[in-house]
Design a protein around this motif. Structure first.
Motif, PDB file in Angstrom:
ATOM      1  N   VAL A  77       0.744  -1.116  -0.020  1.00  0.00           N
ATOM      2  CA  VAL A  77       0.163  -0.031   0.029  1.00  0.00           C
ATOM      3  C   VAL A  77       0.894   1.240  -0.019  1.00  0.00           C
ATOM      4  O   VAL A  77       2.140   1.315   0.520  1.00  0.00           O
ATOM      5  N   GLY A  78       0.219   2.409  -0.528  1.00  0.00           N
ATOM      6  CA  GLY A  78       1.088   3.606  -0.508  1.00  0.00           C
ATOM      7  C   GLY A  78       0.321   4.306   0.904  1.00  0.00           C
ATOM      8  O   GLY A  78      -0.986   4.269   1.013  1.00  0.00           O
ATOM      9  N   TRP A  79       1.429   4.930   1.754  1.00  0.00           N
ATOM     10  CA  TRP A  79       0.758   5.738   2.850  1.00  0.00           C
ATOM     11  C   TRP A  79       1.566   7.015   2.894  1.00  0.00           C
ATOM     12  O   TRP A  79       2.638   7.178   2.676  1.00  0.00           O
ATOM     13  N   LEU A  80       0.669   8.052   3.151  1.00  0.00           N
ATOM     14  CA  LEU A  80       1.136   9.230   3.241  1.00  0.00           C
ATOM     15  C   LEU A  80       0.539  10.009   4.463  1.00  0.00           C
ATOM     16  O   LEU A  80      -0.777   9.979   4.707  1.00  0.00           O
ATOM     17  N   ASP A  81       1.137  10.634   5.464  1.00  0.00           N
ATOM     18  CA  ASP A  81       0.792  11.346   6.620  1.00  0.00           C
ATOM     19  C   ASP A  81       1.710  12.781   6.472  1.00  0.00           C
ATOM     20  O   ASP A  81       2.430  12.810   5.697  1.00  0.00           O
ATOM     21  N   ALA A  82       1.381  13.442   7.279  1.00  0.00           N
ATOM     22  CA  ALA A  82       1.927  14.915   7.533  1.00  0.00           C
ATOM     23  C   ALA A  82       3.514  14.636   7.905  1.00  0.00           C
ATOM     24  O   ALA A  82       4.236  15.574   7.737  1.00  0.00           O
ATOM     25  N   SER A  83       3.952  13.595   8.525  1.00  0.00           N
ATOM     26  CA  SER A  83       5.377  13.581   8.783  1.00  0.00           C
ATOM     27  C   SER A  83       6.083  12.907   7.570  1.00  0.00           C
ATOM     28  O   SER A  83       7.336  13.090   7.833  1.00  0.00           O
ATOM     29  N   VAL A  84       5.597  12.706   6.669  1.00  0.00           N
ATOM     30  CA  VAL A  84       6.397  12.205   5.218  1.00  0.00           C
ATOM     31  C   VAL A  84       6.739  13.308   4.455  1.00  0.00           C
ATOM     32  O   VAL A  84       5.887  13.858   3.825  1.00  0.00           O
ATOM     33  N   ALA A  85       8.249  13.856   4.708  1.00  0.00           N
ATOM     34  CA  ALA A  85       8.348  15.124   4.006  1.00  0.00           C
ATOM     35  C   ALA A  85       8.492  15.080   2.807  1.00  0.00           C
ATOM     36  O   ALA A  85       8.386  16.005   1.821  1.00  0.00           O
ATOM     37  N   GLU A  86       8.992  13.906   2.012  1.00  0.00           N
ATOM     38  CA  GLU A  86       9.277  13.687   0.784  1.00  0.00           C
ATOM     39  C   GLU A  86       8.500  12.177   0.376  1.00  0.00           C
ATOM     40  O   GLU A  86       8.995  11.159   0.275  1.00  0.00           O
ATOM     41  N   PRO A  87       7.257  12.494  -0.106  1.00  0.00           N
ATOM     42  CA  PRO A  87       6.608  11.317  -0.484  1.00  0.00           C
ATOM     43  C   PRO A  87       6.974  10.728  -1.794  1.00  0.00           C
ATOM     44  O   PRO A  87       7.801  11.364  -2.606  1.00  0.00           O
ATOM     45  N   PRO A  88       7.069   9.370  -1.687  1.00  0.00           N
ATOM     46  CA  PRO A  88       7.579   8.720  -2.802  1.00  0.00           C
ATOM     47  C   PRO A  88       6.574   8.603  -4.058  1.00  0.00           C
ATOM     48  O   PRO A  88       5.446   9.002  -4.026  1.00  0.00           O
TER      49      PRO A  88
END
Length: 228
Positions: A77-88
């Motif tokens: 899965v792809g996960w993105l929250d506010a702590s991920v400064a550089e999303p893949p």
């Protein structure tokens, strides 16, 4: 009074089975149907789902629970929250895209979330997102904000204190554990309001009480926290 987060070494993690829904039963059923039982029995649809509600209503718990359930099925899965400064970059192998705390996204994160959303919709992959406001109230770029409101939208409610007390009391009784009023007050004022986290705390208290041969009291809880 400052609340203490519970990701401090307590056993177990968020699952759909340990989420206490209260008035949020409909969203739990929706997610259970989508995730399925791990044997292919699902009602999966690419229609996106957006959860919104105040802190402590269980949004992150549910997204992490879905992530874990899919991982157990061997899905990425792809996960993105506010702590991920550089999303893949988007990965076509993902079974779903999970976007947490979208109301906190920076411009870079919003760009990545929009890109992920478009690719997921093109590839018929699911998008599950969460934020503290309804889509119409999100201060995000318009193309992302409107897409978050395209599909299923659920409003989550925090359980009342009386409801949390009742659930904790039943859970303690089921474990043969006595929680005095002072202990209950301490748990409800010093720890996360998320009931799933409080149930995890209760499990930890039960194990620690058995290990140390002590009754569950406020001093015992403080002692346990020092030992973690």
């Amino acid at each position: 009074m400052r609340q203490i987060a519970l990701d401090i070494g307590l056993g177990g993690g968020p699952t759909l089975s340990n989420f206490v829904p209260g008035p949020n039963e409909a969203v739990l059923r929706h997610l259970q149907l989508w995730v399925g039982d791990g044997r292919g029995a699902t009602l999966r649809s690419p229609v996106p789902t957006y959860l919104w509600g105040p802190a402590g209503s269980g949004k992150t718990h549910l997204l992490k629970a879905v992530r874990e359930a899919l991982r157990e099925q061997g899905a990425a899965v792809g996960w993105l929250d506010a702590s991920v400064a550089e999303p893949p970059a988007f990965d076509e192998r993902w079974a779903a895209v999970l976007l947490d705390d979208v109301h906190l996204y920076t411009a870079v994160q919003q760009h990545a979330a929009f890109n992920w959303f478009v690719h997921a919709q093109t590839g018929h992959q699911w998008v599950l997102a969460a934020g503290e406001r309804a889509p119409a109230g999100l201060q995000l770029r318009e193309d992302l904000r409107t897409r978050l409101g395209w599909g299923h939208v659920y409003s989550l409610q925090v359980l009342s204190e009386a409801e949390r007390r009742a659930v904790l009391r039943r859970a303690a009784d089921a474990r043969g554990v006595f929680l005095g009023d002072e202990v209950m007050d301490f748990m409800l004022t010093r720890f996360s309001r998320d009931l799933g986290s409080l149930i995890q705390l209760l499990d930890q208290l039960d194990a620690y009480a058995l290990q140390t041969q002590r009754a569950i009291t406020v001093p015992m809880i403080k002692s346990m926290l020092q030992d973690l």
